[in-house]
Every structure is written in C-alpha cells, then in structure tokens.
Design a protein around this motif. Structure first.
Motif, PDB file in Angstrom:
ATOM      1  N   LEU A 162       0.842  -1.196   0.000  1.00  0.00           N
ATOM      2  CA  LEU A 162       0.000   0.000   0.000  1.00  0.00           C
ATOM      3  C   LEU A 162       0.882   1.254   0.000  1.00  0.00           C
ATOM      4  N   LYS A 163       2.168   1.042   0.276  1.00  0.00           N
ATOM      5  CA  LYS A 163       3.129   2.147   0.144  1.00  0.00           C
ATOM      6  C   LYS A 163       4.155   1.783  -0.916  1.00  0.00           C
ATOM      7  N   HIS A 164       4.818   2.755  -1.420  1.00  0.00           N
ATOM      8  CA  HIS A 164       5.769   2.525  -2.512  1.00  0.00           C
ATOM      9  C   HIS A 164       6.781   1.454  -2.114  1.00  0.00           C
ATOM     10  N   PRO A 165       6.902   0.425  -2.957  1.00  0.00           N
ATOM     11  CA  PRO A 165       7.720  -0.724  -2.595  1.00  0.00           C
ATOM     12  C   PRO A 165       9.218  -0.464  -2.757  1.00  0.00           C
ATOM     13  N   GLY A 166       9.583   0.663  -3.359  1.00  0.00           N
ATOM     14  CA  GLY A 166      11.002   0.944  -3.546  1.00  0.00           C
ATOM     15  C   GLY A 166      11.558   0.381  -4.837  1.00  0.00           C
ATOM     16  N   PHE A 167      10.704  -0.224  -5.641  1.00  0.00           N
ATOM     17  CA  PHE A 167      11.141  -0.706  -6.956  1.00  0.00           C
ATOM     18  C   PHE A 167      10.538   0.178  -8.045  1.00  0.00           C
ATOM     19  N   GLU A 168      11.139   0.166  -9.181  1.00  0.00           N
ATOM     20  CA  GLU A 168      10.585   0.870 -10.338  1.00  0.00           C
ATOM     21  C   GLU A 168       9.328   0.168 -10.823  1.00  0.00           C
ATOM     22  N   THR A 169       8.342   0.933 -11.204  1.00  0.00           N
ATOM     23  CA  THR A 169       7.124   0.363 -11.755  1.00  0.00           C
ATOM     24  C   THR A 169       7.366  -0.133 -13.179  1.00  0.00           C
ATOM     25  N   ASP A 170       6.944  -1.373 -13.455  1.00  0.00           N
ATOM     26  CA  ASP A 170       7.069  -1.888 -14.820  1.00  0.00           C
ATOM     27  C   ASP A 170       5.836  -1.543 -15.654  1.00  0.00           C
ATOM     28  N   LEU A 171       4.669  -1.673 -15.020  1.00  0.00           N
ATOM     29  CA  LEU A 171       3.436  -1.399 -15.751  1.00  0.00           C
ATOM     30  C   LEU A 171       2.480  -0.631 -14.843  1.00  0.00           C
ATOM     31  N   LEU A 172       1.992   0.487 -15.351  1.00  0.00           N
ATOM     32  CA  LEU A 172       1.064   1.324 -14.593  1.00  0.00           C
ATOM     33  C   LEU A 172      -0.356   1.104 -15.108  1.00  0.00           C
ATOM     34  N   VAL A 173      -1.267   0.833 -14.189  1.00  0.00           N
ATOM     35  CA  VAL A 173      -2.665   0.623 -14.553  1.00  0.00           C
ATOM     36  C   VAL A 173      -3.484   1.758 -13.952  1.00  0.00           C
ATOM     37  N   GLU A 174      -4.235   2.449 -14.796  1.00  0.00           N
ATOM     38  CA  GLU A 174      -5.062   3.543 -14.291  1.00  0.00           C
ATOM     39  C   GLU A 174      -6.515   3.325 -14.684  1.00  0.00           C
ATOM     40  N   SER A 175      -7.377   3.704 -13.774  1.00  0.00           N
ATOM     41  CA  SER A 175      -8.804   3.519 -14.038  1.00  0.00           C
ATOM     42  C   SER A 175      -9.612   4.232 -12.963  1.00  0.00           C
ATOM     43  N   ASN A 176     -10.861   4.365 -13.242  1.00  0.00           N
ATOM     44  CA  ASN A 176     -11.802   4.732 -12.185  1.00  0.00           C
ATOM     45  C   ASN A 176     -11.999   3.499 -11.306  1.00  0.00           C
ATOM     46  N   LEU A 177     -12.003   3.717  -9.997  1.00  0.00           N
ATOM     47  CA  LEU A 177     -12.032   2.569  -9.081  1.00  0.00           C
ATOM     48  C   LEU A 177     -13.288   1.721  -9.261  1.00  0.00           C
ATOM     49  N   ARG A 178     -14.435   2.380  -9.277  1.00  0.00           N
ATOM     50  CA  ARG A 178     -15.681   1.626  -9.409  1.00  0.00           C
ATOM     51  C   ARG A 178     -15.699   0.804 -10.685  1.00  0.00           C
ATOM     52  N   ARG A 179     -15.288   1.446 -11.739  1.00  0.00           N
ATOM     53  CA  ARG A 179     -15.268   0.781 -13.035  1.00  0.00           C
ATOM     54  C   ARG A 179     -14.353  -0.451 -13.005  1.00  0.00           C
ATOM     55  N   PHE A 180     -13.222  -0.282 -12.372  1.00  0.00           N
ATOM     56  CA  PHE A 180     -12.292  -1.408 -12.317  1.00  0.00           C
ATOM     57  C   PHE A 180     -12.856  -2.541 -11.462  1.00  0.00           C
ATOM     58  N   VAL A 181     -13.465  -2.189 -10.344  1.00  0.00           N
ATOM     59  CA  VAL A 181     -14.040  -3.219  -9.476  1.00  0.00           C
ATOM     60  C   VAL A 181     -15.162  -3.952 -10.211  1.00  0.00           C
ATOM     61  N   GLU A 182     -15.956  -3.207 -10.958  1.00  0.00           N
ATOM     62  CA  GLU A 182     -17.013  -3.862 -11.733  1.00  0.00           C
ATOM     63  C   GLU A 182     -16.420  -4.850 -12.729  1.00  0.00           C
ATOM     64  N   THR A 183     -15.305  -4.478 -13.280  1.00  0.00           N
ATOM     65  CA  THR A 183     -14.622  -5.384 -14.203  1.00  0.00           C
ATOM     66  C   THR A 183     -14.073  -6.603 -13.467  1.00  0.00           C
ATOM     67  N   TRP A 184     -13.454  -6.323 -12.342  1.00  0.00           N
ATOM     68  CA  TRP A 184     -12.884  -7.398 -11.517  1.00  0.00           C
ATOM     69  C   TRP A 184     -13.953  -8.408 -11.100  1.00  0.00           C
ATOM     70  N   ARG A 185     -15.120  -7.899 -10.796  1.00  0.00           N
ATOM     71  CA  ARG A 185     -16.201  -8.774 -10.351  1.00  0.00           C
ATOM     72  C   ARG A 185     -16.893  -9.493 -11.508  1.00  0.00           C
TER      73      ARG A 185
END
Lengths: 238, 238
Positions: A162-185
């Motif tokens: 939940l906090k920055h892990p100290g590694f470089e990000t390989d892939l960034l995923v952006e979305s509206n939270l609700r929309r993503f949860v609806e997709t996840w479900r």
DNA sequence: CGGTATCCCCCGCGATACTG
DNA sequence: CAGTATCGCGGGGGATACCG
C-alpha cells in the motif's frame, strides 16, 4: 437468552454463531488458508484488532478454529477444525448467492486495500515474466483522492504494497475505481474496458499486451448477476 | 458503513443481510411455506411483532420475499422470490451444520411452544386413526413448572394448541422436556426411552402401541452429532 | 388478529491505548 | 508486530402500546 433465540432448532443454534458481525468473514479467511493474525487482518481491512481477537477466541471456543502456539515467538497460528472445514461449502454458496443477488456496491464498499488483497491472490504468475515485475495501480475514486497500490511479483510470489515498494514500476494501470471493481467482479469485460480507454496501461508494449492474461479476476466473476439493476444490465451485455 | 463491511466482496454483501438477528430464521420459515404473519410468528415463538415486521420489510426491499395483498382483508401473504428460493439450500446446510456441530442446548433453548410447532408439522397422520385424535403432552422442565400443549389431528390436519383445545385427550405423553427434545432431535432412541419409562404414555393400549410410528422426529434427526460432548456420547450409543 | 410506531435500555462494536 | 484490555457511544432490538 441474550444472543440466542430460545430454540433448540439447529438452524437457530448455528445462526447464533454465524450471525455475529464479522464472524463468517473471519471463518472464510481462515478456511481459505490465512494462518496468522496479520494475514487475516489484511484480508479484512476494516476489522479492528480487538474485534478480530474476540472473534478468534469465540471461534476457538465454538470448536471452529484451533490456535497453535508458534515455536519461535509467543504468538499463534490459526487453523480450521473439522467443524470449520464443514463450513467451507456453506460460505462459498453464500458468496455465490451474494454475487447473484446482493445489493449493488455503494461508494463505501470500494475499498482499494481490499481490492489489492484480492488481486494479489489472483494473479496468474505463470503468464508473467520471470524475475520481478512491479505493477502499479492508480485508481480515481471521486470525490475522494486517488488510491494507489503496488503488486510485486517475484518469481511466482506476489506481495501487495500500500506504500511505494522501492522498486521501479514496470506497468502502470489507471482507471476509475468503481469501473475497475465492476470489471474485476465480472460485470464488465476487461478487453472492452482496455479498448475503450476506461482502463489505461502505461509501460512496455509487450507487458501491455500480456496484461489481460495476468488478471484472473474475482473467483466469483463467472457467476452472472441475477439481480435486477445496473449491474444486471452490464452483465447482460457481456 | 454502519452495517456494511466496507468491502465489495460478495460474501460480505451477503453477510450484511443474512447476519442480522432473526433474518435467516425468518427466511427459513417463509421458504418452508409459512405465508402469513401469524404463521411465521408461530414458528418463531420469541420474536417480537415489531422485529418480524421490520425484517419482512427489509427482506422485501432486498428482493428476498414478496408480499401480496390479500383480497379479503387489508393484510398480506409472504412468498419467497427467486433470490429467496436460492437461499433454501444454504439454509438447509446451515441447519445440518448446526445439528452436527453447534453448541449443546441450554435450559433456555427448551421452548415447548417451539417444540409444539415442530411436532405439529412432523406428525405421520397416515399412521393415525381416522377422525380426530387428541394428543396431550405434559413436560417437566425443572425448576420451571410443567409445560403442556395439545396436538389435534383431524383427518390429516394437525392443529397445535397451547391452551386446552376443549376435546378429550386420547393419549397423554409425559416426559422430562430436555429428555424428550433430545429424543426428538435424534440424540436418543424413542423406543429405548419408552421402554425405560423416561417417556410415559397414558391411554388405550392400541394407541400406545401405535404412537412411536406417529412421531417423524426432527428433519435433522438422521444427521448424527459430530461435536464432542454429552450429546455426542448419546449419539454414539444409539 | 395482523401489522406498525414509539420508546428506551443495554450491550455489541469500534477506537484507542497498552503490553510482551 | 501480535494480541488483549478498557471505555464510551450508538443504534439494534425487545416491550409495549396502538391502530385498522
């Protein structure tokens, strides 16, 4: 008589236990293999430590879990008993019922810490590159501020941060939270969301292309919604 | 956030509803075919009318039951929806789990009104004489005073009476209440109890002889107890 | 009888602090 | 970090009265 129903009826006796707040959720985590206090807590982001402690005591008294002293420290691990394992099927059916029929999600149900926890268990690491892969998720949840977390796959072991892990990000995923949860479900189609730009990816082309295969989605995503309402319509479309 | 768990998890959403006090018991009655307010109430002797009323409203809002206006009076009947029927299996499994694993009965669970209600649904009227048969039950429940009720079979229709029905008793059944409930639940053998005089019958010889065939016992009696303790030992003996 | 509205108590729950 | 004790509050739930 306080908690009980004044009936010897086996359903009443069972409800007396399982009807307590948080109880089935705690059992569910233990049955699903969480063994330590912190592990269980991570799977139930909003439970207070005192509540979890109380429930664990109750469940032990009721013969549903057993606590084992750890050899190293003065701390325990928790395990389902036979009685606890006998609840697995019931709990799974309750969850499926929830997917089919429970109320629509409210704002308050969109807890990104819980989403992080869910996802870190359902990442198809076989499809991911060897070595370390760092996924960053950045979710808009207006009118709240954005929520971020990271999932770090290291040769098949996934950590959630939940906090920055100290590694470089390989892939960034952006979305509206609700929309993503609806997709996840399972209420929306992931490919569709990516194509339409509702979920965007930033990173090397080959990771972007592979990403859809990494997300296994919620265990209950295959169960189509039956309840009338917004999500029903979505489910119908997919 | 009050009732909810702050999770979109389908199990949490389901628990939020089913975890409320009395809720699964109310659903169970409706699913089992109780259609009127009084009928449901009779199957849940200790629920208050206000509680039942509230739950029925909630369950309707949740889409689990539907209330239908009666034509005659300004009153309703209650029926399970598809969502409600989908809970039938879960509820039955919960009850079986309770029979297997739930805590032993306390004094307070020995409600004779509930026993009467259970029995009036599980009387093998085919094995009973034609016409009217009046069974009287007189249960000692020390240190309380005795509890009495009557079951009246009239050509296949059984009425339960907590007050004297105004008919002559054909067969009187006497027992200690706890002992009888243990028998009803399948923890003790009825024949054994009759032979040893723990349950006594008073009436015409042929009714006494036929009586054991009338009692169908609890639906869950066939499920042997798995929980360690008194009732486990009893179950082992039978 | 069938169902609801009101009231009030009590305890279940969550926050917080604390200890090994 | 792992887990427990304390404390205060809020609202769930039971009793009761009431209305159709």
């Amino acid at each position: 008589m306080k908690r009980g129903y004044g009936q010897y009826c086996p359903l009443a006796l069972a409800s007396e236990l399982l009807g307590q707040r948080w109880t089935v959720l705690v059992i569910s985590r233990v049955v699903d293999g969480c063994t330590t206090f912190s592990e269980i807590r991570r799977g139930l982001p909003r439970i207070s430590p005192s509540m979890l402690s109380r429930r664990l005591v109750e469940l032990e008294d009721a013969g549903i879990i057993r606590r084992r002293k750890r050899t190293d420290r003065s701390t325990y691990t928790y395990h389902p008993t036979a009685a606890g394992k006998d609840l697995e099927d019931i709990i799974e059916k309750m969850a499926i019922w929830g997917q089919h029929w429970a109320r629509d999600m409210s704002m308050d149900d969109l807890d990104s810490a819980f989403l992080a926890w869910s996802m870190h268990l359902r990442l198809n690491t076989d499809a991911m590159p060897p070595g370390r892969t760092v996924l960053e998720f950045d979710f808009a949840n207006p009118p709240e501020e954005n929520e971020r977390f990271w999932l770090v796959n290291e040769d098949g072991h996934v950590d959630m941060c939940l906090k920055h892990p100290g590694f470089e990000t390989d892939l960034l995923v952006e979305s509206n939270l609700r929309r993503f949860v609806e997709t996840w479900r399972g209420f929306r189609d992931l490919g569709e969301e990516l194509r339409s730009g509702q979920i965007t990816l930033t990173g090397p082309r080959q990771l972007k292309r592979a990403f859809p295969a990494w997300l296994l989605l919620s265990t209950f995503a295959p169960y189509a919604r039956k309840r009338p309402g917004l999500e029903r319509q979505l489910a119908g479309r997919c």
